[in-house]
Design a protein around this motif. Structure first.
Motif, short mmCIF file in Angstrom:
data_model
loop_
_atom_site.label_atom_id
_atom_site.label_comp_id
_atom_site.label_asym_id
_atom_site.label_seq_id
_atom_site.Cartn_x
_atom_site.Cartn_y
_atom_site.Cartn_z
N ARG A 57 0.87 -1.17 0.00
CA ARG A 57 0.00 0.00 0.00
C ARG A 57 0.91 1.22 0.00
O ARG A 57 1.83 1.30 0.81
N ASN A 58 0.69 2.13 -0.95
CA ASN A 58 1.55 3.33 -1.09
C ASN A 58 3.03 2.95 -1.20
O ASN A 58 3.89 3.56 -0.58
N ASN A 59 3.30 1.92 -2.00
CA ASN A 59 4.66 1.42 -2.25
C ASN A 59 5.37 0.91 -1.01
O ASN A 59 6.58 0.76 -1.00
N GLU A 60 4.64 0.66 0.07
CA GLU A 60 5.20 0.09 1.30
C GLU A 60 4.60 -1.29 1.51
O GLU A 60 3.41 -1.49 1.30
N LEU A 61 5.43 -2.22 1.96
CA LEU A 61 4.91 -3.54 2.29
C LEU A 61 3.95 -3.44 3.46
O LEU A 61 4.24 -2.78 4.46
N THR A 62 2.81 -4.08 3.33
CA THR A 62 1.87 -4.17 4.44
C THR A 62 2.30 -5.33 5.33
O THR A 62 3.28 -6.05 5.03
#
Length: 100
Positions: A27-32
């Motif tokens: 999500r938003n280029n960040e790993l969840t």
């Protein structure tokens, strides 16, 4: 519950499972949290229940995430299909009970 979501054991140490709705790997280029699990960066434990209303059974710690696939339902809802390898396989007795 275990069978409600098409979760299944491939054998005594490999389990195919699906997340709840609205789960994604990034999500938003960040790993969840799900994404971190997919990359084997979290220590995770697996609990299953055979059917709704039953107690949960601890089946073990995840040794390896074999695959994590983001899926989309017809209504656009995202969820993830995982295949996990457990650190230790289930006993035959528990395995047979869960899959029956």
């Amino acid at each position: 519950s275990f069978n409600t979501y098409n979760n299944k054991f491939h054998d005594i140490s490999t389990i195919e499972t699906y997340t709840k709705n609205n789960r994604v790997l990034k999500r938003n280029n960040e790993l969840t949290h799900e994404g971190l699990m997919a990359e084997n960066k979290l220590n995770s434990h697996v609990f299953v229940k055979k059917c709704k209303g039953e107690q949960f059974y601890y089946v073990g710690q995840i040794e390896n995430v074999v695959s994590a696939t983001e899926l989309i339902k017809e209504d656009g809802t995202k969820y993830i299909k995982y295949i996990f390898e457990l650190e230790n396989g289930l006993s035959e007795e528990i395995y047979n009970y869960i899959i029956s």
